[in-house]
Design a protein around this motif. Sequence first.
Motif, mmCIF file in Angstrom:
data_model
loop_
_atom_site.group_PDB
_atom_site.id
_atom_site.type_symbol
_atom_site.label_atom_id
_atom_site.label_comp_id
_atom_site.label_asym_id
_atom_site.label_seq_id
_atom_site.Cartn_x
_atom_site.Cartn_y
_atom_site.Cartn_z
ATOM 1 N N SER A 24 51.515 69.662 64.477
ATOM 2 C CA SER A 24 51.032 69.364 65.800
ATOM 3 C C SER A 24 52.203 69.117 66.732
ATOM 4 O O SER A 24 51.854 69.410 67.879
ATOM 5 C CB SER A 24 50.101 67.985 65.559
ATOM 6 N N VAL A 25 53.200 68.673 66.453
ATOM 7 C CA VAL A 25 54.494 68.596 67.180
ATOM 8 C C VAL A 25 54.991 69.891 67.656
ATOM 9 O O VAL A 25 55.271 70.137 68.715
ATOM 10 C CB VAL A 25 55.554 67.577 66.383
ATOM 11 N N VAL A 43 60.816 72.463 67.426
ATOM 12 C CA VAL A 43 61.083 71.529 66.260
ATOM 13 C C VAL A 43 62.187 72.217 65.343
ATOM 14 O O VAL A 43 62.321 73.313 65.174
ATOM 15 C CB VAL A 43 59.814 71.792 65.175
ATOM 16 N N GLY A 44 63.352 71.508 65.308
ATOM 17 C CA GLY A 44 64.647 71.752 64.292
ATOM 18 C C GLY A 44 64.542 71.097 62.998
ATOM 19 O O GLY A 44 63.886 70.018 62.609
ATOM 20 N N LEU A 45 65.662 71.030 62.332
ATOM 21 C CA LEU A 45 65.907 70.646 60.752
ATOM 22 C C LEU A 45 66.792 69.685 61.157
ATOM 23 O O LEU A 45 67.797 69.796 61.871
ATOM 24 C CB LEU A 45 66.608 71.878 60.040
ATOM 25 N N HIS A 46 66.511 68.240 60.366
ATOM 26 C CA HIS A 46 67.403 67.455 60.241
ATOM 27 C C HIS A 46 67.927 67.434 58.764
ATOM 28 O O HIS A 46 67.394 66.798 57.841
ATOM 29 C CB HIS A 46 66.576 66.170 60.649
ATOM 30 N N PRO A 47 68.815 68.035 58.448
ATOM 31 C CA PRO A 47 69.443 68.392 56.865
ATOM 32 C C PRO A 47 69.710 67.160 56.486
ATOM 33 O O PRO A 47 70.456 66.272 56.901
ATOM 34 C CB PRO A 47 70.555 69.358 57.065
ATOM 35 N N SER A 48 69.529 67.023 55.018
ATOM 36 C CA SER A 48 69.380 65.549 54.606
ATOM 37 C C SER A 48 71.141 65.215 54.162
ATOM 38 O O SER A 48 71.852 66.097 54.376
ATOM 39 C CB SER A 48 68.686 65.723 53.193
ATOM 40 N N TYR A 49 71.274 63.946 53.610
ATOM 41 C CA TYR A 49 72.584 63.518 53.333
ATOM 42 C C TYR A 49 73.261 64.413 52.751
ATOM 43 O O TYR A 49 74.778 64.659 53.021
ATOM 44 C CB TYR A 49 72.437 62.205 53.077
#
Length: 441
Positions: free
Chosen positions: A276-277, A283-289
């Motif tokens: 929906s966003v 929309v982009g990626l927030h790569p994990s730790y």
Amino acid sequence: MPVTSKQQPTMLLVYTHKITPRLNYIFKHYFVRILQIPVVFTTKVNEFVAHNGPKITYSKTALGSEFFIRSHDLLFEQGINDIDINISLWDDTPCFFAAGENSSIPFDIFAAGFYLISRYEEYLPHVQDIHERFPAEESLAVKNGFIEKPVVDIWAYKFLELLKEKFPNYTYENREFNLISTIDIDVAFAYKHKGIVRTIGGLINDILQFKFLNFWYRLLTILNFKIDPFDTFQELLKIKKEYNVNTLFFFLIGDYTTFDKNISSSNNRFKSVIKSVADYAKVGLHPSYFTFKSIDKLKKEKLRLEHIINTPITFSRQHYLRLSIPETYQNLIDLGIEQDYTMGYAKVVGFRASTCSPFYFYDLDFEIQTPLKIFPFAFRDITLKDYMNLSPEESLQKILELKATVKEVNGTFITVFHNETLSENEVWKGWSAIYKASVLE
């Protein structure tokens, strides 16, 4: 009557004794991206002398009475060397690499700008913080008190004023101030959609810590009597539409770890929110730790998000701002990421690369300009609140100061907020108004 196209600005010619990838890269950042002046280079004296348009010499000695900048060696070197840097003032702005009396400007801003923008200092030996990051306090900008100034852009405009004196008939175009609001979604929901084990654990934890109000809110939310406080996506999209804000959303969809606590990417409600966003914003990626040195994890998460929104992912920002230069950037490039928004510090606000203009990553390992465009941010909400311990009022004042600094050089002002910042819970009370104030131009 024939239609005439808009007249293109005259090329500025730069004479130098050697054209290198470093020189080409940083001159184009200053002239093309900041000052919007087309630039070409020559090593031929007769070609330089014959040129009737604006021209400058960048070398060790001047050819005559032309606009001359005495060059530092940095742009003609290769590899990483330990460089002696002495900070002085150019009027009231810190600068380094003094150019001497014969130079038309007192500093070699091109070598200095390259040092800062290439993140040269991050290749040098340094002590890492607990998250294996380059610490802000190790940086030249923090040590010398100019972290909150985009000095590269300031130098560019100071240089332009002197260039205008030398070439008064040359016409210049001004770039426009740009604002980008970026939203990190580390945790999409405070209470809902977390599975039975995490939900029961949360309720028990509230009781054990005597957080009875939190227990009550959690229970009402789980039972659908209250909207989840972190579910602020419609509010963010409404502000985007109402104020015409360029808004980017970064979704964390990595597997659950100590540092990555979002709900499962296979959860249908979470997937629905992402879709929906994506219908109304980029929309982009927030790569994990643990992706910052793992291309396999990075690839897995990129494919996961692409599968959800059925669109190629082209931009990202590392979770916890975990950035290992050049390795993280090299991995992003290999996976087809075109833009990265990680360039900033966790503990201080300001400009990590000393510029508020997007720039291409220069890989000092291979001495090439890469296709990865870096978008440096000015501040994060968490930095203001948790690291600098500022009140909401003080935070807004700092945000407006940073914005004014960027506006002075017609730069790009990039903000970092989280979906939970607009929750108006006890931790983020008053921050909805701060977010709105930050995006109003």
